[in-house]
Design a protein around this motif. Structure first.
Motif, PDB file in Angstrom:
ATOM      1  N   HIS A 133       0.826  -1.211   0.000  1.00 48.64           N
ATOM      2  CA  HIS A 133       0.000   0.000   0.000  1.00 48.64           C
ATOM      3  C   HIS A 133       0.860   1.261   0.000  1.00 48.64           C
ATOM      4  O   HIS A 133       0.385   2.318  -0.399  1.00 48.64           O
ATOM      5  CB  HIS A 133      -0.927   0.020   1.231  1.00 48.64           C
ATOM      6  N   GLY A 134       2.095   1.159   0.463  1.00 56.13           N
ATOM      7  CA  GLY A 134       2.981   2.319   0.452  1.00 56.13           C
ATOM      8  C   GLY A 134       3.045   3.064   1.771  1.00 56.13           C
ATOM      9  O   GLY A 134       3.441   4.227   1.787  1.00 56.13           O
ATOM     10  N   ARG A 135       2.707   2.409   2.892  1.00 52.61           N
ATOM     11  CA  ARG A 135       2.823   3.072   4.181  1.00 52.61           C
ATOM     12  C   ARG A 135       4.282   2.986   4.649  1.00 52.61           C
ATOM     13  O   ARG A 135       4.849   1.911   4.787  1.00 52.61           O
ATOM     14  CB  ARG A 135       1.915   2.426   5.227  1.00 52.61           C
ATOM     15  N   VAL A 136       4.887   4.143   4.911  1.00 54.05           N
ATOM     16  CA  VAL A 136       6.294   4.216   5.317  1.00 54.05           C
ATOM     17  C   VAL A 136       6.363   4.845   6.707  1.00 54.05           C
ATOM     18  O   VAL A 136       5.724   5.870   6.965  1.00 54.05           O
ATOM     19  CB  VAL A 136       7.124   5.054   4.322  1.00 54.05           C
ATOM     20  N   GLU A 137       7.137   4.195   7.574  1.00 52.99           N
ATOM     21  CA  GLU A 137       7.280   4.717   8.934  1.00 52.99           C
ATOM     22  C   GLU A 137       8.758   4.730   9.325  1.00 52.99           C
ATOM     23  O   GLU A 137       9.465   3.733   9.172  1.00 52.99           O
ATOM     24  CB  GLU A 137       6.499   3.875   9.933  1.00 52.99           C
TER      25      GLU A 137
END
Length: 689
Positions: A427-431
Motif C-alpha cells: 500500500h505504500g505506508r512508510v514509517e
C-alpha cells in the motif's frame, strides 16, 4: 534513475550535504567544500595507493589460472617437447659441420693412407696441433664431403625445427585460450563486485579512476599474462635443456657459461626493485588522469560557463606531466635490464669462443661440438635476457593486478537476509522509527527521527541545504544503512527484505536525469522490461511524453545518446517520469524533479507527476514551495531533525521556519544583515532567485 528497479549508482553531493544520484560528476577544479556532514565528493579523501608486495600479488594473479589446470598441463607438455626438439637441433647441426669439416680435411690428405698414417705424417712434419685435431676426427683420407649423409642430417634438423614450431604454435593457442578465459572471469567478478559494493565506496572514488581499474588495468593484466607466461615457460625450459646439453658436450665450457647466471640475477634484481615503484606510480597516475579527463569532458559546458578552461588545462598538464615522469622512469629503468643482460651474455660468448677454439686445436673437442656449444651459449643467455626484458611487462601487470584486487577486496554491502520477508499486498505506508544516521562517524546528520507517511498521501520535505532531505529518501531506498532505529514499508522492516524486492516497490525521479543510449521507447521501457507496447504508450500519454514525441521524425524510435543532448531538459524529465510511471511503484520519490526547467514545462511536469502520484505514497523534495501547496503533509527539516510538520495552511499560520521560507520566496529579497539564526530565509532567497 527513474524507474522502479533501481540499481545502486554512484552518487554525488545532494542538496542536503549527502550524496545524491546524478548523471554527471560535479567535482570541478577548486570546487567548494561539502556541507551537512556528508561524505567526501568523488575523488576527495581517496587514500594514497599503497603497493602490495610483488611476490604475493604475482602469486595471487597466477592463482587465477588454477581452474584451467588441465589446459596448463597440456601447455607445459607441449612446451617441453617443443623445447626439446629445439635444443637437440644445434647438436645435430654440429654433426653436419663435422661432416663438412671432415670432408674438407679428408680431400687434402693423401688417398690410400690410413688416418693413423696421416697423423704420424703430421707429427713428423712438426704439426703436432694439427695431428692432435686430426686424431680426434672421423676422417677418411682422400674422401670428400659425404653429401648423402649431410642431406640426411639437415633433413632431420629441419624436421625437428618444424615440429618444434608447430608445437609452439599449438602451445600459444592453448595459452591464449586460458588467459582470455581467466580475464573473462576476472571482468565478470569485477562487474559482480561493483554491484555488491555500497554507495559510500563510490562516493569516495573518482569515476575515471574506477573506470581505469576495470578497463585499462584489466587489459594490461591480459597483455602481461599473454606475453610473459609463454615466454617464461619456454625460457625456463630452454635454460634447463640447453644447460643439460652444454654439460654433455663440455663441462668446462658449461661452467664458464654459468658464471654469467648469478651476475645476471643480481643485476636484474637490483634494477627490477627500482622499476616496480615506478610502475605502481604509472598506473596510479593513469587512473588519476582518466578521472580528470572524464569529469572535465562530462562537465565541459559548466567549465566553459565559468571560464575555467585554463585551470582545467593546467590541471591536465600537471597530471599528464606526472604520468609522463612515472612512465618514463618505469620504462627507462626497466629498459636498462636488456642491454645489461646482452653485455653479460657477450662476455660469456667471447670466453666460450676463445676456450672452445683452443680445445678444437688441441683435439679435445670437435669443431661441430664447439659450434653447437656456441649456439647453446646463445640459447642459454637469450632466455635469461628475455626473462629480464619481460620484467617490465610483468611488473606492470602485477601493479595493475594490485589495483584490480583492491576493488575485489573492498568491503561489500551487508548481504540480503537468508529468509527475506516480502510485502504481499503493498500500500505504500512508510514509517521512520527513531532513525539515526551519519555519513562520517564524528558528524551527526539525522538523529532520532520519527515520521509516518500514510498510503496514498503526498509528503513534502523542505529545509535548508544540509538538512538531510535527500538522505531521508536514500535511506528508504537502502542506499545507506542506518546507525539506529528502523524504517518499515507496510509494517515490514526494510532490512528484512531483499534490496531488489524493496526497490521494485519504489519509483524515483531525480533532478538530474539520466537517459541511456537507445530509443525513447527503450528508455521508457527501462522501468518495466516486460511491458507491452500499449503499456509503454499509455505511460507516455499519461506523462505528456506523447505530445512531443509525435513531432519527432522517428517518433518513439528516435535514438538519443547517453547524455540526452538531442532532447530538451524538460523532455528528458518527462521521459524519466514516464519510466517511473511504467514501473507502477507503490511508493514514489520525487527529488527536485522540476527545479531545472522553465515555467511552461514545469506545468506539464506537475500534471505528469500528479498522474504519477495518484493512489501512491509520495515523498517530494522541493525548494519551490509552489509545487507542494497541496501536499497532505509538509515536513520542515533542520540539521537532520523535523522541526515542523503540517499542511501548507497550518504551517503558514504557525509563523515558524516554513513561514519564513515562504515569505522569503514570495516577497522581497532579504537584505544583508537580517538576523536569521536558522539560515532558512537566506537559503530560500537564493533558491527563489
Amino acid at each position: 534513475m527513474s524507474n522502479g528497479r533501481i540499481p545502486e549508482q554512484p552518487q554525488s553531493e545532494g542538496a542536503d550535504g549527502g550524496p545524491k544520484a546524478e548523471s554527471t560528476p560535479r567535482r570541478l577544479p577548486a570546487a567548494a567544500g561539502r556541507g551537512g556532514g556528508g561524505p567526501h565528493g568523488p575523488g576527495a579523501g581517496v587514500p594514497t595507493e599503497k603497493a602490495m608486495n610483488f611476490g604475493p600479488s604475482a602469486k595471487r594473479l597466477i592463482g587465477r589460472l588454477r581452474p584451467y589446470r588441465t589446459h596448463l598441463l597440456g601447455i607445459i607438455a607441449l612446451a617441453v617437447v617443443s623445447v626439446a626438439f629445439s635444443v637437440i637441433g644445434p647438436k645435430i647441426l654440429g654433426k653436419a659441420t663435422d661432416l663438412i669439416f671432415s670432408g674438407a680435411i679428408g680431400q687434402k690428405l693423401e688417398p690410400g693412407t690410413t688416418l693413423e698414417q696421416a697423423v704420424e705424417q703430421a707429427r713428423a712434419a712438426g704439426n703436432d696441433r694439427f695431428a692432435d685435431m686430426l686424431a680426434s676426427m672421423d676422417v677418411v683420407p682422400g674422401q670428400t664431403i659425404d653429401f648423402t649423409g649431410l642431406a640426411q642430417v639437415l633433413l632431420l634438423a629441419l624436421a625437428l625445427f618444424l615440429a618444434a614450431s608447430l608445437l609452439a604454435w599449438w602451445q600459444g593457442y592453448l595459452l591464449n585460450d586460458v588467459v582470455q578465459r581467466a580475464i573473462l572471469r576476472l571482468r565478470a567478478e569485477v562487474e559482480d563486485k561493483l554491484n555488491r559494493l555500497p554507495l559510500p565506496y563510490f562516493d569516495k572514488q573518482p569515476r575515471g579512476e574506477l573506470l581505469s581499474r576495470v578497463t585499462n588495468d584489466i587489459d594490461n593484466i591480459a597483455q602481461s599474462l599473454q606475453q610473459t607466461l609463454s615466454q617464461l615457460l619456454t625460457s625456463l625450459l630452454t635454460v634447463v635443456g640447453v644447460l643439460t646439453m652444454m654439460f654433455v658436450i663440455s663441462p668446462l665450457l658449461a661452467v664458464i657459461a654459468l658464471v654469467a647466471v648469478p651476475l645476471s640475477v643480481v643485476v636484474t634484481k637490483q634494477i627490477a626493485k627500482r622499476s616496480q615503484r615506478q610502475f605502481i606510480a604509472q598506473w596510479q597516475h593513469t587512473g588519476t588522469l582518466n578521472g580528470q579527463i572524464e569529469e572535465a569532458f562530462t562537465g565541459h559546458e559548466l567549465v566553459k560557463v565559468f571560464g575555467r578552461q585554463r585551470e582545467v588545462e593546467a590541471e591536465f598538464a600537471r597530471k599528464n606531466d606526472e604520468l609522463f615522469k612515472a612512465s618514463f622512469g618505469a620504462q627507462f629503468i626497466s629498459g636498462i635490464i636488456m642491454p645489461s643482460m646482452m653485455f653479460i651474455g657477450n662476455l660469456s660468448y667471447v670466453a666460450i669462443a676463445v676456450v672452445g677454439g683452443l680445445r678444437v686445436a688441441s683435439g679435445t673437442m670437435s669443431l661441430g661440438d664447439v659450434q653447437a656449444f656456441i649456439q647453446y651459449s646463445r640459447q642459454f643467455t637469450q632466455p635469461l635476457t628475455q626473462v629480464a626484458s619481460m620484467a617490465n611487462l610483468l611488473q606492470s601487470g602485477v601493479a595493475s593486478a594490485e589495483r584490480v584486487f583492491a576493488v575485489l577486496d573492498a568491503q561489500e554491502q551487508s548481504p540480503d537476509p537468508a529468509e527475506p520477508v516480502q510485502v504481499t499486498n503493498p500500500h505504500g505506508r512508510v514509517e521512520f522509527e527513531q532513525v539515526s544516521f551519519r555519513y562520517e562517524p564524528d558528524k551527526p546528520l539525522i538523529e532520532d527521527l520519527s515520521l509516518v507517511a500514510e498510503p496514498g498521501h503526498t509528503v513534502a520535505i523542505v529545509g535548508p541545504t544540509g538538512a538531510g532531505k535527500t538522505t531521508l529518501v536514500n535511506l528508504i531506498m537502502r542506499f545507506y544503512e542506518l546507525d539506529a532505529g528502523r524504517i518499515t514499508l507496510d509494517g515490514v522492516d526494510i532490512t528484512t527484505m531483499r534490496r531488489d524486492a524493496l526497490r521494485s516497490e519504489i519509483g524515483m525521479v531525480l533532478q538530474d536525469t539520466w537517459l541511456f543510449g537507445g530509443t525513447i521507447r527503450d528508455n521508457i521501457a527501462y522501468g518495466n522490461p516486460d511491458a507491452s507496447e500499449e503499456e509503454i504508450l499509455a505511460a507516455a500519454r499519461a506523462t505528456f511524453v506523447d505530445r512531443f514525441v509525435r513531432s519527432l521524425p522517428d517518433g518513439y524510435d528516435t535514438v538519443i545518446d547517453e547524455e540526452g543532448s538531442n532532447v530538451s531538459a524538460g523532455e528528458k524529465q518527462l521521459i524519466t517520469i514516464a519510466r517511473a510511471f511504467l514501473s507502477n511503484p507503490s511508493l514514489l520519490i520525487l527529488d527536485e524533479a522540476t527545479s531545472s526547467v522553465d515555467t511552461r514545462t514545469e506545468v506539464l511536469l506537475q500534471h505528469a507527476m500528479a498522474a504519477l502520484r495518484a493512489d501512491r505514497t509520495s515523498f517530494v523534495i522541493a525548494h519551490r514551495l509552489s509545487t507542494i501547496r497541496d501536499a497532505d503533509l509538509i515536513l520542515v527539516m533542520e540539521n537532520g531533525r523535523i522541526v515542523e510538520q503540517g499542511t501548507h495552511t497550518e504551517l503558514l499560520a504557525a509563523e515558524g521556519s516554513y513561514h519564513r521560507l515562504h515569505h522569503a520566496q514570495f516577497s522581497q529579497p532579504v537584505a544583508e544583515g537580517v538576523d536569521d539564526p536558522t539560515g532558512m530565509v537566506g537559503a530560500g532567497t537564493v533558491l527563489a532567485n
